[in-house]
Design an enzyme around this catalytic site. Structure first.
Site, PDB file in Angstrom:
ATOM      1  N   LYS A   1       0.810  -1.234   0.000  1.00 22.09           N
ATOM      2  CA  LYS A   1       0.000   0.000   0.000  1.00 22.09           C
ATOM      3  C   LYS A   1       0.837   1.275   0.000  1.00 22.09           C
ATOM      4  CE  LYS A   1      -0.865  -0.168   4.974  1.00 22.09           C
ATOM      5  NZ  LYS A   1      -1.632  -0.923   5.963  1.00 22.09           N
TER       6      LYS A   1
ATOM      7  N   ARG B   1      -8.491  -1.188  16.510  1.00 21.79           N
ATOM      8  CA  ARG B   1      -8.800  -0.835  15.134  1.00 21.79           C
ATOM      9  C   ARG B   1      -9.732  -1.939  14.657  1.00 21.79           C
ATOM     10  NH1 ARG B   1      -4.473   0.267  10.292  1.00 21.79           N
ATOM     11  NH2 ARG B   1      -4.983  -1.901   9.834  1.00 21.79           N
TER      12      ARG B   1
HETATM   13  C1  LIG Z   1      -0.781  -1.641   6.586  1.00 19.06           C
HETATM   14  C2  LIG Z   1      -1.089  -2.968   7.131  1.00 19.06           C
HETATM   15  C3  LIG Z   1      -0.057  -3.901   7.305  1.00 19.06           C
HETATM   16  C4  LIG Z   1       1.403  -3.584   7.008  1.00 19.06           C
HETATM   17  O1  LIG Z   1       1.885  -2.671   7.940  1.00 19.06           O
HETATM   18  P1  LIG Z   1       3.442  -2.233   7.974  1.00 19.06           P
HETATM   19  O2  LIG Z   1       3.577  -1.516   9.257  1.00 19.06           O
HETATM   20  O3  LIG Z   1       3.661  -1.383   6.779  1.00 19.06           O
HETATM   21  O4  LIG Z   1       4.245  -3.474   7.953  1.00 19.06           O
HETATM   22  C5  LIG Z   1      -0.388  -5.147   7.790  1.00 19.06           C
HETATM   23  N1  LIG Z   1      -1.663  -5.469   8.089  1.00 19.06           N
HETATM   24  C6  LIG Z   1      -2.688  -4.601   7.935  1.00 19.06           C
HETATM   25  C7  LIG Z   1      -4.059  -5.037   8.290  1.00 19.06           C
HETATM   26  C8  LIG Z   1      -2.428  -3.325   7.458  1.00 19.06           C
HETATM   27  O5  LIG Z   1      -3.437  -2.466   7.314  1.00 19.06           O
END
Ligand SMILES: *Cc1c(COP(=O)(O)O)cnc(C)c1O
Length: 353
Positions: free
Chosen positions: A37, A132
Protein backbone atom coordinates in the site's frame (compact mmCIF):
# COMPACT_ATOMS: atom_id res chain seq x y z
CA UNK A 1 16.99 16.34 -17.25
CA UNK A 2 16.06 15.47 -13.70
CA UNK A 3 12.73 16.79 -12.51
CA UNK A 4 12.04 18.20 -9.08
CA UNK A 5 10.71 17.20 -6.62
CA UNK A 6 11.62 13.57 -7.18
CA UNK A 7 11.66 10.38 -5.16
CA UNK A 8 14.49 8.02 -6.04
CA UNK A 9 13.79 4.37 -5.28
CA UNK A 10 16.76 2.00 -5.03
CA UNK A 11 15.45 -1.36 -6.19
CA UNK A 12 18.65 -3.17 -5.14
CA UNK A 13 18.39 -1.94 -1.55
CA UNK A 14 14.71 -2.88 -1.36
CA UNK A 15 15.48 -6.34 -2.66
CA UNK A 16 18.20 -6.79 -0.05
CA UNK A 17 15.80 -5.71 2.72
CA UNK A 18 13.04 -7.99 1.48
CA UNK A 19 15.35 -11.00 1.15
CA UNK A 20 16.97 -10.46 4.53
CA UNK A 21 13.69 -10.24 6.46
CA UNK A 22 12.09 -13.12 4.57
CA UNK A 23 15.09 -15.37 5.27
CA UNK A 24 15.23 -14.46 8.97
CA UNK A 25 11.52 -15.14 9.44
CA UNK A 26 11.61 -18.37 7.44
CA UNK A 27 14.01 -19.74 10.09
CA UNK A 28 11.25 -19.10 12.63
CA UNK A 29 8.61 -20.82 10.48
CA UNK A 30 6.94 -17.54 9.54
CA UNK A 31 6.03 -16.65 5.95
CA UNK A 32 5.89 -13.05 4.74
CA UNK A 33 3.03 -11.39 2.91
CA UNK A 34 4.45 -8.33 1.13
CA UNK A 35 2.33 -5.24 1.78
CA UNK A 36 2.24 -2.87 -1.18
CA UNK A 37 0.00 0.00 0.00
CA UNK A 38 2.77 2.50 0.77
CA UNK A 39 4.11 2.03 -2.76
CA UNK A 40 0.63 2.07 -4.35
CA UNK A 41 1.03 -1.43 -5.74
CA UNK A 42 3.94 -0.40 -8.00
CA UNK A 43 4.44 -3.55 -10.11
CA UNK A 44 8.27 -3.46 -10.20
CA UNK A 45 8.44 -3.35 -6.38
CA UNK A 46 5.71 -5.97 -6.02
CA UNK A 47 7.73 -8.22 -8.32
CA UNK A 48 10.90 -7.82 -6.29
CA UNK A 49 8.95 -8.76 -3.14
CA UNK A 50 8.06 -12.04 -4.87
CA UNK A 51 11.62 -12.57 -6.11
CA UNK A 52 12.77 -12.13 -2.51
CA UNK A 53 10.74 -15.14 -1.43
CA UNK A 54 7.38 -13.75 -0.37
CA UNK A 55 4.56 -16.00 -1.41
CA UNK A 56 1.70 -13.51 -1.20
CA UNK A 57 1.01 -9.79 -1.68
CA UNK A 58 -1.51 -7.66 0.18
CA UNK A 59 -2.88 -4.15 0.03
CA UNK A 60 -5.65 -2.20 1.76
CA UNK A 61 -6.91 -0.63 -1.45
CA UNK A 62 -8.56 -2.52 -4.28
CA UNK A 63 -7.19 0.02 -6.79
CA UNK A 64 -3.60 -1.00 -6.00
CA UNK A 65 -4.42 -4.69 -6.34
CA UNK A 66 -6.06 -3.95 -9.70
CA UNK A 67 -2.87 -2.10 -10.76
CA UNK A 68 -0.80 -5.20 -9.99
CA UNK A 69 -3.29 -7.53 -11.69
CA UNK A 70 -3.29 -5.36 -14.83
CA UNK A 71 0.53 -5.51 -14.86
CA UNK A 72 0.27 -9.31 -14.57
CA UNK A 73 2.10 -9.52 -11.24
CA UNK A 74 1.49 -13.16 -10.54
CA UNK A 75 0.79 -13.80 -6.85
CA UNK A 76 -1.99 -14.54 -4.45
CA UNK A 77 -3.54 -11.14 -3.61
CA UNK A 78 -5.14 -10.31 -0.27
CA UNK A 79 -7.20 -7.23 0.51
CA UNK A 80 -6.13 -6.13 4.01
CA UNK A 81 -8.93 -3.69 4.75
CA UNK A 82 -12.43 -5.06 5.22
CA UNK A 83 -14.14 -4.79 1.81
CA UNK A 84 -16.64 -1.97 1.36
CA UNK A 85 -20.08 -3.42 0.61
CA UNK A 86 -20.05 -1.19 -2.46
CA UNK A 87 -16.83 -2.86 -3.72
CA UNK A 88 -17.57 -6.51 -2.99
CA UNK A 89 -17.86 -7.41 -6.67
CA UNK A 90 -14.44 -5.88 -7.48
CA UNK A 91 -12.90 -7.61 -4.47
CA UNK A 92 -14.14 -11.05 -5.53
CA UNK A 93 -13.00 -10.40 -9.07
CA UNK A 94 -9.46 -9.21 -8.28
CA UNK A 95 -8.49 -10.68 -4.89
CA UNK A 96 -8.06 -14.31 -3.93
CA UNK A 97 -8.55 -13.48 -0.26
CA UNK A 98 -9.72 -10.64 1.96
CA UNK A 99 -9.46 -9.82 5.67
CA UNK A 100 -12.90 -9.61 7.25
CA UNK A 101 -14.68 -8.71 10.47
CA UNK A 102 -18.34 -8.32 9.46
CA UNK A 103 -20.83 -11.10 8.73
CA UNK A 104 -22.84 -8.83 6.40
CA UNK A 105 -19.75 -8.38 4.22
CA UNK A 106 -18.85 -12.09 4.18
CA UNK A 107 -22.44 -12.82 3.13
CA UNK A 108 -22.16 -10.44 0.15
CA UNK A 109 -18.72 -11.82 -0.78
CA UNK A 110 -20.36 -15.24 -0.91
CA UNK A 111 -23.20 -13.96 -3.14
CA UNK A 112 -20.70 -12.35 -5.53
CA UNK A 113 -18.40 -15.38 -5.54
CA UNK A 114 -21.33 -17.66 -6.45
CA UNK A 115 -22.34 -15.30 -9.27
CA UNK A 116 -18.79 -15.26 -10.62
CA UNK A 117 -18.36 -18.99 -10.18
CA UNK A 118 -15.25 -18.40 -8.06
CA UNK A 119 -14.05 -19.20 -4.58
CA UNK A 120 -12.99 -16.36 -2.28
CA UNK A 121 -10.74 -16.81 0.75
CA UNK A 122 -11.56 -15.16 4.07
CA UNK A 123 -9.15 -14.37 6.89
CA UNK A 124 -10.97 -13.33 10.05
CA UNK A 125 -9.28 -10.49 11.92
CA UNK A 126 -9.46 -10.60 15.72
CA UNK A 127 -9.47 -7.61 18.09
CA UNK A 128 -6.62 -8.05 20.58
CA UNK A 129 -6.44 -4.61 22.12
CA UNK A 130 -5.32 -1.99 19.59
CA UNK A 131 -8.98 -1.14 18.88
CA UNK A 132 -8.80 -0.84 15.13
CA UNK A 133 -10.42 -3.63 13.07
CA UNK A 134 -11.23 -7.03 14.56
CA UNK A 135 -13.90 -9.40 15.80
CA UNK A 136 -14.15 -9.54 19.59
CA UNK A 137 -12.51 -12.86 20.63
CA UNK A 138 -15.71 -14.16 22.27
CA UNK A 139 -17.53 -13.78 18.92
CA UNK A 140 -14.83 -15.44 16.82
CA UNK A 141 -16.05 -19.04 16.92
CA UNK A 142 -19.57 -18.10 15.77
CA UNK A 143 -18.12 -16.03 12.92
CA UNK A 144 -15.93 -18.95 11.82
CA UNK A 145 -19.00 -21.21 11.83
CA UNK A 146 -20.91 -18.67 9.75
CA UNK A 147 -18.01 -18.38 7.29
CA UNK A 148 -17.70 -22.15 6.89
CA UNK A 149 -21.37 -22.30 5.91
CA UNK A 150 -21.11 -19.63 3.19
CA UNK A 151 -21.15 -21.07 -0.34
CA UNK A 152 -18.01 -20.31 -2.41
CA UNK A 153 -16.19 -18.90 0.63
CA UNK A 154 -13.04 -20.62 1.92
CA UNK A 155 -12.05 -20.02 5.53
CA UNK A 156 -8.29 -19.39 5.33
CA UNK A 157 -7.38 -18.52 8.87
CA UNK A 158 -7.21 -15.77 11.46
CA UNK A 159 -5.11 -12.67 11.97
CA UNK A 160 -4.71 -9.64 14.15
CA UNK A 161 -3.39 -6.13 13.76
CA UNK A 162 -1.68 -4.26 16.60
CA UNK A 163 0.22 -0.99 17.05
CA UNK A 164 -1.39 0.91 14.16
CA UNK A 165 -4.09 2.83 16.00
CA UNK A 166 -3.14 2.87 19.68
CA UNK A 167 0.47 1.70 19.61
CA UNK A 168 -0.29 -1.58 21.42
CA UNK A 169 2.93 -3.63 21.40
CA UNK A 170 2.82 -7.22 20.03
CA UNK A 171 4.07 -9.40 22.88
CA UNK A 172 3.95 -12.91 24.29
CA UNK A 173 0.59 -12.30 25.88
CA UNK A 174 -1.38 -11.15 22.81
CA UNK A 175 0.45 -13.53 20.45
CA UNK A 176 -0.22 -16.50 22.78
CA UNK A 177 -3.87 -15.43 22.84
CA UNK A 178 -3.97 -15.57 19.01
CA UNK A 179 -2.39 -19.03 19.01
CA UNK A 180 -4.91 -20.23 21.62
CA UNK A 181 -7.78 -18.91 19.52
CA UNK A 182 -6.50 -20.89 16.51
CA UNK A 183 -6.30 -24.06 18.60
CA UNK A 184 -9.75 -23.51 20.10
CA UNK A 185 -11.28 -23.18 16.60
CA UNK A 186 -9.56 -26.41 15.52
CA UNK A 187 -10.73 -28.28 18.62
CA UNK A 188 -14.30 -27.02 18.44
CA UNK A 189 -14.86 -27.50 14.71
CA UNK A 190 -12.38 -30.22 13.80
CA UNK A 191 -10.84 -28.14 10.99
CA UNK A 192 -7.35 -26.83 10.28
CA UNK A 193 -6.63 -23.13 10.69
CA UNK A 194 -4.13 -22.78 7.87
CA UNK A 195 -2.96 -19.17 8.32
CA UNK A 196 -2.36 -17.48 11.66
CA UNK A 197 -1.18 -14.00 10.75
CA UNK A 198 0.35 -12.28 13.76
CA UNK A 199 0.52 -8.73 12.49
CA UNK A 200 2.53 -6.07 10.67
CA UNK A 201 6.07 -4.66 10.88
CA UNK A 202 5.51 -3.88 14.57
CA UNK A 203 5.60 -7.66 15.21
CA UNK A 204 9.16 -8.13 13.97
CA UNK A 205 10.90 -7.62 17.28
CA UNK A 206 8.71 -10.28 18.90
CA UNK A 207 8.90 -12.61 15.89
CA UNK A 208 12.71 -12.47 15.72
CA UNK A 209 13.25 -12.82 19.47
CA UNK A 210 13.87 -16.21 21.07
CA UNK A 211 10.27 -16.44 22.31
CA UNK A 212 8.25 -19.42 21.04
CA UNK A 213 6.20 -18.41 17.98
CA UNK A 214 3.36 -20.81 18.86
CA UNK A 215 0.91 -21.08 15.97
CA UNK A 216 1.88 -17.77 14.34
CA UNK A 217 3.02 -18.64 10.81
CA UNK A 218 2.64 -15.38 8.85
CA UNK A 219 3.36 -11.64 9.08
CA UNK A 220 2.18 -8.90 6.72
CA UNK A 221 5.11 -6.53 6.16
CA UNK A 222 5.46 -3.18 4.43
CA UNK A 223 7.26 -0.42 6.36
CA UNK A 224 10.09 -2.57 7.75
CA UNK A 225 11.08 -3.70 4.25
CA UNK A 226 10.73 -0.29 2.63
CA UNK A 227 12.44 1.77 5.34
CA UNK A 228 14.56 -0.84 7.14
CA UNK A 229 13.24 0.14 10.56
CA UNK A 230 10.75 -1.23 13.07
CA UNK A 231 7.73 1.01 13.70
CA UNK A 232 7.42 0.73 17.51
CA UNK A 233 10.45 2.88 18.29
CA UNK A 234 11.52 3.57 14.69
CA UNK A 235 14.89 1.95 15.33
CA UNK A 236 16.96 0.70 12.37
CA UNK A 237 16.82 -3.08 11.84
CA UNK A 238 20.24 -4.71 11.86
CA UNK A 239 21.61 -5.40 8.38
CA UNK A 240 18.93 -3.49 6.47
CA UNK A 241 19.16 -0.34 4.36
CA UNK A 242 17.36 2.69 5.79
CA UNK A 243 17.91 4.76 2.66
CA UNK A 244 16.19 2.90 -0.17
CA UNK A 245 14.11 6.07 -0.74
CA UNK A 246 15.54 9.56 -1.21
CA UNK A 247 13.63 12.77 -1.84
CA UNK A 248 15.19 15.64 -3.81
CA UNK A 249 13.71 19.14 -3.80
CA UNK A 250 14.72 22.50 -5.26
CA UNK A 251 15.36 25.79 -3.47
CA UNK A 252 13.15 28.64 -4.79
CA UNK A 253 13.99 31.32 -2.19
CA UNK A 254 17.00 31.83 0.09
CA UNK A 255 17.19 34.89 2.34
CA UNK A 256 18.29 36.11 5.73
CA UNK A 257 15.04 36.68 7.68
CA UNK A 258 13.93 37.41 11.23
CA UNK A 259 13.16 34.23 13.18
CA UNK A 260 10.14 35.83 14.88
CA UNK A 261 6.98 36.69 12.87
CA UNK A 262 5.93 40.35 12.79
CA UNK A 263 2.31 41.23 13.70
CA UNK A 264 -0.68 39.64 15.46
CA UNK A 265 -0.74 35.82 15.24
CA UNK A 266 -3.87 33.79 14.35
CA UNK A 267 -4.18 30.43 12.54
CA UNK A 268 -1.88 29.46 9.68
CA UNK A 269 -2.77 27.40 6.57
CA UNK A 270 -2.59 24.14 8.54
CA UNK A 271 -3.99 25.22 11.90
CA UNK A 272 -2.16 26.81 14.78
CA UNK A 273 1.44 27.67 13.93
CA UNK A 274 4.16 26.40 16.28
CA UNK A 275 5.28 29.06 18.73
CA UNK A 276 8.50 30.76 17.74
CA UNK A 277 11.28 32.15 19.86
CA UNK A 278 13.35 35.11 18.78
CA UNK A 279 16.68 33.73 17.63
CA UNK A 280 17.65 36.86 15.70
CA UNK A 281 18.26 36.73 11.98
CA UNK A 282 18.39 33.27 10.40
CA UNK A 283 19.29 31.79 7.02
CA UNK A 284 15.91 30.67 5.68
CA UNK A 285 15.30 28.75 2.47
CA UNK A 286 12.11 27.61 0.77
CA UNK A 287 11.99 24.40 -1.26
CA UNK A 288 9.20 23.70 -3.74
CA UNK A 289 7.23 20.94 -2.00
CA UNK A 290 4.56 21.05 0.70
CA UNK A 291 1.94 19.42 2.89
CA UNK A 292 0.19 18.20 -0.24
CA UNK A 293 3.21 16.02 -1.07
CA UNK A 294 4.89 15.11 2.21
CA UNK A 295 4.63 15.20 5.99
CA UNK A 296 7.08 18.04 6.73
CA UNK A 297 8.14 16.64 10.09
CA UNK A 298 8.65 13.20 8.58
CA UNK A 299 11.55 14.52 6.49
CA UNK A 300 15.13 14.15 7.61
CA UNK A 301 17.47 16.65 5.95
CA UNK A 302 21.25 16.41 6.02
CA UNK A 303 23.27 17.79 8.95
CA UNK A 304 23.00 21.54 9.53
CA UNK A 305 19.58 21.89 7.85
CA UNK A 306 16.32 22.00 9.86
CA UNK A 307 12.69 21.70 8.77
CA UNK A 308 10.73 24.60 10.30
CA UNK A 309 7.27 24.06 8.81
CA UNK A 310 5.24 23.93 5.64
CA UNK A 311 2.12 25.14 3.91
CA UNK A 312 0.49 23.29 0.98
CA UNK A 313 3.37 23.91 -1.41
CA UNK A 314 6.20 25.66 0.46
CA UNK A 315 8.59 23.85 2.80
CA UNK A 316 10.56 26.17 5.07
CA UNK A 317 14.14 25.24 6.02
CA UNK A 318 16.77 26.89 8.14
CA UNK A 319 20.45 26.18 7.71
CA UNK A 320 23.09 26.72 10.37
CA UNK A 321 25.26 28.51 7.88
CA UNK A 322 23.92 30.61 5.03
CA UNK A 323 24.77 28.05 2.36
CA UNK A 324 21.56 27.30 0.42
CA UNK A 325 21.10 29.14 -2.90
CA UNK A 326 18.19 29.39 -5.35
CA UNK A 327 18.33 26.37 -7.66
CA UNK A 328 20.16 24.17 -5.13
CA UNK A 329 19.06 20.59 -4.68
CA UNK A 330 18.15 19.60 -1.10
CA UNK A 331 18.03 15.88 -0.21
CA UNK A 332 15.90 14.23 2.49
CA UNK A 333 15.30 10.79 3.96
CA UNK A 334 11.64 10.04 4.66
CA UNK A 335 9.70 8.36 7.44
CA UNK A 336 6.57 6.30 6.75
CA UNK A 337 4.15 9.21 6.83
CA UNK A 338 6.28 11.35 4.49
CA UNK A 339 6.86 8.35 2.20
CA UNK A 340 3.18 7.46 1.72
CA UNK A 341 2.33 11.04 0.84
CA UNK A 342 5.28 11.44 -1.55
CA UNK A 343 4.38 8.17 -3.28
CA UNK A 344 0.77 9.32 -3.58
CA UNK A 345 1.50 12.84 -4.82
CA UNK A 346 1.32 13.23 -8.61
CA UNK A 347 3.69 16.23 -8.24
CA UNK A 348 6.59 14.05 -7.06
CA UNK A 349 8.20 12.09 -9.88
CA UNK A 350 9.38 8.57 -9.11
CA UNK A 351 12.78 7.45 -10.36
CA UNK A 352 13.75 3.78 -10.13
CA UNK A 353 17.42 2.97 -9.81
C1 LIG B 1 -0.78 -1.64 6.59
C2 LIG B 1 -1.09 -2.97 7.13
C3 LIG B 1 -0.06 -3.90 7.30
C4 LIG B 1 1.40 -3.58 7.01
O1 LIG B 1 1.88 -2.67 7.94
P1 LIG B 1 3.44 -2.23 7.97
O2 LIG B 1 3.58 -1.52 9.26
O3 LIG B 1 3.66 -1.38 6.78
O4 LIG B 1 4.25 -3.47 7.95
C5 LIG B 1 -0.39 -5.15 7.79
N1 LIG B 1 -1.66 -5.47 8.09
C6 LIG B 1 -2.69 -4.60 7.93
C7 LIG B 1 -4.06 -5.04 8.29
C8 LIG B 1 -2.43 -3.33 7.46
O5 LIG B 1 -3.44 -2.47 7.31
Amino acid sequence: MTSSPRLTIDIGKLKHNAQTITTRLAKRGISVTGVTKAILGTPSIATLFLDAGMNRLADSRIENIETMQTARVSAEMTLLRSPMLSQVKRVVHHCHTSCNTEISVIKELSVSAQREGRFHGVILMVELGDLREGIMPEDLLDTVKYTLNCPNITFKGIGTNLACRCGVVPDNQNMTRLSELAVSIEDALNIEVETVSGGNSANLKWALSDQKVGRINNLRLGESILLGCEPLHRQPIDGLHQNAFTLNTEVIEAKMKPSKPIGTIAQAAFGHPPSTTNRGTVAQAIVAIGQQDIDPFGLKPSAGIHVMGASSDHLILESNRNTLRVGDDVTFQLNYSALVRAMTSPYVSKIFR
